[in-house]
Scaffold this active site. Structure first.
Site, mmCIF file in Angstrom:
data_model
loop_
_atom_site.group_PDB
_atom_site.id
_atom_site.type_symbol
_atom_site.label_atom_id
_atom_site.label_comp_id
_atom_site.label_asym_id
_atom_site.label_seq_id
_atom_site.Cartn_x
_atom_site.Cartn_y
_atom_site.Cartn_z
ATOM 1 N N CYS A 57 0.861 -1.170 0.000
ATOM 2 C CA CYS A 57 0.000 0.000 0.000
ATOM 3 C C CYS A 57 0.899 1.221 0.000
ATOM 4 O O CYS A 57 2.095 1.126 0.270
ATOM 5 C CB CYS A 57 -0.883 0.067 1.251
ATOM 6 N N GLY A 71 -0.052 0.023 -5.046
ATOM 7 C CA GLY A 71 -1.386 -0.552 -4.894
ATOM 8 C C GLY A 71 -2.336 -0.007 -5.930
ATOM 9 O O GLY A 71 -2.432 1.209 -6.101
ATOM 10 N N ASN A 86 -0.052 1.408 5.812
ATOM 11 C CA ASN A 86 0.732 0.516 4.964
ATOM 12 C C ASN A 86 1.420 -0.497 5.873
ATOM 13 O O ASN A 86 2.191 -0.109 6.749
ATOM 14 C CB ASN A 86 1.773 1.336 4.178
ATOM 15 N N GLY A 87 1.127 -1.785 5.649
ATOM 16 C CA GLY A 87 1.752 -2.826 6.472
ATOM 17 C C GLY A 87 0.732 -3.880 6.843
ATOM 18 O O GLY A 87 -0.392 -3.891 6.329
ATOM 19 N N CYS A 124 12.296 -3.655 5.285
ATOM 20 C CA CYS A 124 12.021 -4.713 4.299
ATOM 21 C C CYS A 124 13.009 -4.644 3.141
ATOM 22 O O CYS A 124 12.951 -3.729 2.312
ATOM 23 C CB CYS A 124 10.597 -4.559 3.774
ATOM 24 N N TYR A 156 12.385 -5.077 -5.259
ATOM 25 C CA TYR A 156 11.240 -5.121 -6.164
ATOM 26 C C TYR A 156 10.244 -3.983 -5.983
ATOM 27 O O TYR A 156 9.784 -3.393 -6.961
ATOM 28 C CB TYR A 156 10.495 -6.451 -5.973
ATOM 29 N N SER A 192 10.998 -3.995 -12.902
ATOM 30 C CA SER A 192 11.747 -4.143 -11.653
ATOM 31 C C SER A 192 13.080 -4.858 -11.848
ATOM 32 O O SER A 192 13.954 -4.772 -10.992
ATOM 33 C CB SER A 192 10.892 -4.852 -10.610
ATOM 34 N N ASP A 231 13.630 -9.694 -11.009
ATOM 35 C CA ASP A 231 13.835 -9.334 -9.603
ATOM 36 C C ASP A 231 13.709 -10.541 -8.688
ATOM 37 O O ASP A 231 14.452 -10.681 -7.725
ATOM 38 C CB ASP A 231 12.848 -8.232 -9.190
ATOM 39 N N CYS A 280 5.592 -13.652 3.305
ATOM 40 C CA CYS A 280 5.716 -12.393 4.051
ATOM 41 C C CYS A 280 4.430 -12.156 4.844
ATOM 42 O O CYS A 280 3.336 -12.328 4.316
ATOM 43 C CB CYS A 280 5.937 -11.220 3.095
ATOM 44 N N CYS A 290 11.735 -13.515 4.013
ATOM 45 C CA CYS A 290 11.207 -14.321 2.898
ATOM 46 C C CYS A 290 12.302 -15.151 2.231
ATOM 47 O O CYS A 290 12.002 -16.061 1.468
ATOM 48 C CB CYS A 290 10.450 -13.459 1.892
HETATM 49 FE FE1 SF4 Z 1 10.093 -7.715 3.222
HETATM 50 FE FE2 SF4 Z 1 10.416 -10.337 2.916
HETATM 51 FE FE3 SF4 Z 1 10.561 -9.217 5.337
HETATM 52 FE FE4 SF4 Z 1 8.230 -9.341 4.050
HETATM 53 S S1 SF4 Z 1 9.420 -11.088 4.801
HETATM 54 S S2 SF4 Z 1 9.052 -7.586 5.179
HETATM 55 S S3 SF4 Z 1 8.863 -9.071 1.913
HETATM 56 S S4 SF4 Z 1 11.947 -8.886 3.586
#
Ligand code: SF4
Length: 460
Positions: free
Chosen positions: A2, A28, A102-103, A238, A244, A286, A349, A385, A438
């Protein structure tokens, strides 16, 4: 997934916010909304769709005032329906309040169950609504309420809150999602998920909000507070925003996204060289900056071998099965003379399920490529994620269940090479404090088992 935007004390706040949301559209495309404040009232307009489709002269004229917040949404939690579009506006402790988030909150289910047991009535399925009910039950000024409530909230939140006479910007203690403060030409505060949106409205980026910071704005000026004075900030920004999600012309987490992506590409070329390559092409957009870095490091020509259509929205028409790979063809098209009879390094990416990458390899082979070598600008994506990026369940992630050989076979590529996790961190030029869950499964905020199950259910 978002984007949030806010502006304080400028003429035509709704129009500035409308432009700012355009600069965040990549974050988004499901819904867009703006809430403005004038006198004792908030004015809200939100719909499903992209910014340009949601707003027109008439709707912007319904949003008076010199103060506004806006939101573009891609749902990661809660259904994709207009009721869940943001900013979310409510009557609150005798006044009005709007919130743009956002989150993803990782303990929203527990908090919601607790609030419902205590009598709160929820109007949406969004985790964001939890904030509102908790704030309504707390006491004190808005900042004091936030300081009471937010230590109990877990997960990722970069949030803007608007009442008729104050605005608040908050970033969670790990700072998962970006939030940048800038200045308008009149010296007024402008807030945005990314600096790309600030420049679009000719605001000058000033600084990023600190993880765990609460920035309060009213007619007396701006004051900065901490969510909790006791806790030391522990940033876990993140890293996938850099790979990306963020726009390459943005500056987030203390770095230029474009330069980070090029550094990733250079490292990828060192770690995953291709002996007989003729040309490097990106999967746009990306993969573009990483492909430039790869080509520079490998001393290979860089070409646009795939062209992306920026006009392909969602389609509801499925063609007959005689048109193969229909979805990807709407978005990508090969430049045949760049590809024909060449050994092609194609830089993307990331790979999620592998289905799109497989179609891209097929497309390049159909265009006459002699060989197709996939190079991926991040490590294998092996975990979901839960902090605001829409990834599928682990079982759907190809790298979580398949060997490298099986992935190469599935993609039908001549070779597949990923960046290593060390290579990814080294590409951040000495900066640290990133979430990489991730790729590693090291979740900085514990994810309840219920959440894993819910993700599965939502996708069923
Ligand atoms: Fe970012 Fe991956 Fe962590 Fe999610 S899990 S916040 S996509 S680094």
């Amino acid at each position: 997934m978002c984007g949030v935007f806010g502006v304080w004390g400028v003429p035509e706040a709704s129009r500035i916010t409308y432009l700012g949301l355009h600069g965040l559209q990549h974050r988004g495309q499901e819904s867009a909304g703006i809430v403005t404040a004038e006198g004792d009232n908030l004015f809200s307009f939100k719909r499903m769709g992209r910014v340009a489709d949601v707003f027109d002269e008439k709707s912007l004229n319904q949003l008076p005032g010199t103060v506004a917040i806006g939101h573009v949404r891609y749902s990661t939690q809660g259904m994709s329906i207009v009721k869940n579009a943001q900013p979310f506006a409510v009557e609150f402790a005798g006044t009005s309040l709007a919130i743009a988030h956002n989150g993803n909150l990782t303990n929203a289910n527990e908090l919601r169950a607790e609030l419902e047991a205590a009598g709160s009535l929820f109007h949406t399925t969004m985790d964001t609504e939890v904030f509102v009910h908790m704030l309504a039950r707390a006491e004190g000024t808005l900042v004091e309420r936030l300081q009471k409530v937010l230590p109990r909230v877990r997960g990722a939140f970069s949030v803007l809150i608007l009442t008729p006479n104050q605005m608040v910007a908050v970033r969670d203690p790990h700072g998962f999602r970006p939030l940048v403060l800038g200045r308008s030409s009149q010296g007024r505060p402008v807030l945005a998920s990314e600096s790309s949106a600030l420049r679009l409205v000719e605001a000058v980026p000033e600084r990023e909000l600190e993880p765990g910071e609460i920035l309060h704005i009213d007619t007396n000026g701006e004051t900065s507070h901490r969510i909790s004075e006791d806790t030391t900030p522990s940033p876990r920004q993140c890293i996938f925003e850099h790979i990306y999600f963020a726009r390459p012309d943005s500056h987030i987490f203390g770095a230029r996204v474009y330069e980070v992506r090029k550094a990733i590409g250079r490292r990828l070329a060192v770690e995953q060289p291709v002996a007989d390559a003729d040309v490097v092409i990106p999967v746009p957009d990306s993969g573009t900056a990483a492909a430039i870095g790869y080509a520079q490091e490998a001393g290979l020509p860089y070409e646009m071998g795939l062209i992306r259509s920026h006009y392909a929205g969602r389609t509801f028409i499925e063609p007959s099965s005689s048109i193969r790979h229909f979805g990807v063809k709407l978005k990508l098209s090969p430049v045949e003379h760049v590809i024909r009879d060449r050994s092609v390094v194609v830089v993307d990416d990331s790979i999620v399920r592998g289905t799109t990458s497989r179609k891209i390899v097929r497309m390049l082979r159909d265009a006459g490529a002699k060989a197709v070598h996939m190079r991926i600008a991040c490590p294998p994506t092996t975990h979901s994620c839960f902090y605001g990026i829409d990834t599928p369940t682990r079982g759907e992630l190809i790298a979580a269940t398949q060997s490298m050989d099986a992935i190469r076979n599935f993609l039908d590529a001549d070779s597949v090479g990923y960046l290593s996790i060390d290579g990814l961190h080294d590409s951040m030029s000495g900066r640290s404090g990133y979430c990489d869950a991730c790729f590693t499964g090291n979740y900085p905020v514990p994810v309840p088992q219920l959440h894993f199950q819910q993700k599965l259910t939502e996708r069923d």
